[in-house]
Design a protein around this motif. Structure first.
Motif, PDB file in Angstrom:
ATOM      1  N   ASP A   6      -8.226  -8.609  14.418  1.00 17.13           N
ATOM      2  CA  ASP A   6      -9.845  -8.255  14.176  1.00 17.13           C
ATOM      3  C   ASP A   6     -10.163  -6.713  13.524  1.00 17.13           C
ATOM      4  O   ASP A   6      -9.400  -6.111  14.121  1.00 17.13           O
ATOM      5  CB  ASP A   6     -10.579  -8.134  15.485  1.00 17.13           C
ATOM      6  N   ASP A   7     -10.430  -6.907  12.614  1.00 20.36           N
ATOM      7  CA  ASP A   7     -10.819  -5.703  11.870  1.00 20.36           C
ATOM      8  C   ASP A   7     -11.697  -4.598  12.754  1.00 20.36           C
ATOM      9  O   ASP A   7     -11.699  -3.320  12.720  1.00 20.36           O
ATOM     10  CB  ASP A   7     -11.582  -5.702  10.529  1.00 20.36           C
ATOM     11  N   GLY A   8     -12.441  -5.122  13.658  1.00 19.88           N
ATOM     12  CA  GLY A   8     -13.328  -4.381  14.658  1.00 19.88           C
ATOM     13  C   GLY A   8     -14.603  -3.969  13.800  1.00 19.88           C
ATOM     14  O   GLY A   8     -15.365  -3.018  14.235  1.00 19.88           O
ATOM     15  N   PHE A  18     -15.790  -0.108   4.531  1.00 23.29           N
ATOM     16  CA  PHE A  18     -14.190  -0.300   4.537  1.00 23.29           C
ATOM     17  C   PHE A  18     -13.648  -0.879   3.184  1.00 23.29           C
ATOM     18  O   PHE A  18     -12.670  -0.401   2.708  1.00 23.29           O
ATOM     19  CB  PHE A  18     -13.704  -1.256   5.486  1.00 23.29           C
ATOM     20  N   ASP A  19     -14.472  -1.707   2.502  1.00 16.48           N
ATOM     21  CA  ASP A  19     -14.108  -2.304   1.084  1.00 16.48           C
ATOM     22  C   ASP A  19     -14.298  -1.218   0.221  1.00 16.48           C
ATOM     23  O   ASP A  19     -13.486  -1.018  -0.742  1.00 16.48           O
ATOM     24  CB  ASP A  19     -15.224  -3.248   0.763  1.00 16.48           C
ATOM     25  N   ASP A  20     -15.287  -0.371   0.206  1.00 17.53           N
ATOM     26  CA  ASP A  20     -15.355   0.615  -0.711  1.00 17.53           C
ATOM     27  C   ASP A  20     -14.195   1.974  -0.438  1.00 17.53           C
ATOM     28  O   ASP A  20     -13.565   2.604  -1.462  1.00 17.53           O
ATOM     29  CB  ASP A  20     -16.591   1.464  -0.772  1.00 17.53           C
ATOM     30  N   LEU A  21     -13.733   2.212   0.772  1.00 13.62           N
ATOM     31  CA  LEU A  21     -12.849   2.934   1.227  1.00 13.62           C
ATOM     32  C   LEU A  21     -11.421   2.518   0.288  1.00 13.62           C
ATOM     33  O   LEU A  21     -10.737   3.225  -0.067  1.00 13.62           O
ATOM     34  CB  LEU A  21     -12.689   3.226   2.522  1.00 13.62           C
ATOM     35  N   VAL A  63      -7.884   1.360   7.333  1.00 11.63           N
ATOM     36  CA  VAL A  63      -8.270   0.939   5.946  1.00 11.63           C
ATOM     37  C   VAL A  63      -6.944   0.096   5.518  1.00 11.63           C
ATOM     38  O   VAL A  63      -7.076  -0.721   4.901  1.00 11.63           O
ATOM     39  CB  VAL A  63      -8.538   2.096   4.747  1.00 11.63           C
ATOM     40  N   THR A  64      -5.804   0.902   6.088  1.00 13.86           N
ATOM     41  CA  THR A  64      -4.570  -0.219   5.779  1.00 13.86           C
ATOM     42  C   THR A  64      -4.511  -1.393   6.409  1.00 13.86           C
ATOM     43  O   THR A  64      -4.240  -2.311   5.783  1.00 13.86           O
ATOM     44  CB  THR A  64      -3.182   0.993   5.989  1.00 13.86           C
ATOM     45  N   ILE A  65      -4.945  -1.251   7.434  1.00 13.67           N
ATOM     46  CA  ILE A  65      -5.076  -2.667   8.375  1.00 13.67           C
ATOM     47  C   ILE A  65      -5.817  -3.772   7.354  1.00 13.67           C
ATOM     48  O   ILE A  65      -5.407  -4.810   7.160  1.00 13.67           O
ATOM     49  CB  ILE A  65      -5.575  -2.604   9.604  1.00 13.67           C
ATOM     50  N   HIS A  66      -7.070  -3.156   6.855  1.00  8.74           N
ATOM     51  CA  HIS A  66      -8.004  -3.995   6.265  1.00  8.74           C
ATOM     52  C   HIS A  66      -7.226  -4.350   5.079  1.00  8.74           C
ATOM     53  O   HIS A  66      -7.355  -5.565   4.571  1.00  8.74           O
ATOM     54  CB  HIS A  66      -9.130  -3.260   6.063  1.00  8.74           C
ATOM     55  N   PHE A  67      -6.580  -3.618   4.172  1.00  8.44           N
ATOM     56  CA  PHE A  67      -5.935  -4.019   3.003  1.00  8.44           C
ATOM     57  C   PHE A  67      -5.026  -5.167   3.377  1.00  8.44           C
ATOM     58  O   PHE A  67      -4.950  -6.248   2.704  1.00  8.44           O
ATOM     59  CB  PHE A  67      -5.073  -2.753   2.388  1.00  8.44           C
TER      60      PHE A  67
END
Length: 192
Positions: A6-8, A18-21, A63-67
């Motif tokens: 879960d990205d939370g 988060f996408d923009d980051l 952000v790294t997790i999101h990637f």
């Protein structure tokens, strides 16, 4: 690669941030950016950024997790559609997902311990996934009988060297190019 459960993210706006980051970090890296810089670039307030994470360090980590979560989902979608040469498809997809990252981002990722730890965990999970694919290929006769644990350990070793930028230093290959080369070597070396 692995799937962080879960990205939370609570809202669409946070997901969009988060996408923009991620786009910003992938293009330019993150070590040189302050929270003020990030807020200005994303046209949001610092308090908005603090709704995403309590500090810049935590923001970079998330952000790294999101990637890697996005990459994992894309790679697994490709793998679901692949019936032959699955290891090659997997490793090439890993390389393609990493290809979007600038050299600055990859250097920042390696230099910043919380982000590097996410990459390391992802690399371990990817090596485990390759082991599963080797066992699957041996089981269905696509690959010759090999010691799957040894082959997976060998792959894990090179994946760690790629992640730690050692392959780039030794060969000049980007992470994406190194994964493509690994896919070729593995595919031809395992064929029945």
């Amino acid at each position: 690669m692995f799937d962080l459960a879960d990205d939370g993210f609570a809202t669409r706006r946070q997901t969009a941030l988060f996408d923009d980051l991620l786009a910003l970090f992938l293009a330019e890296g993150f070590s040189h950016l302050t929270l003020d810089d990030i807020a200005a670039r994303l046209r949001c307030s610092k308090s908005t950024l603090y709704t995403l994470a309590g500090s810049k360090d935590e923001l970079v980590r998330r952000v790294t997790i999101h990637f890697f979560k996005r990459a994992t989902n894309a790679i697994e979608a490709i793998l679901e559609q692949t019936r032959s040469e699955r290891i090659a498809a997997y490793l090439i997809a890993v390389g393609e997902e990493l290809a979007v990252a600038s050299d600055v981002f990859m250097a920042d990722l390696n230099a910043f311990a919380p982000a590097r730890e996410v990459y390391e965990a992802n690399t371990r999970a990817a090596a485990q996934r390759v082991r599963e694919l080797i066992e699957e290929g041996v089981g269905n006769g696509a690959y010759r009988q090999v010691h799957a644990s040894f082959a997976a350990d060998l792959v894990a070793t090179i994946m760690v060297r790629i992640q730690q930028r050692e392959v780039r230093t030794a060969t000049g290959l980007s992470d994406a190019e190194a994964y493509a080369e690994l896919a070729t070597l593995l595919t031809y070396g395992l064929r029945a």
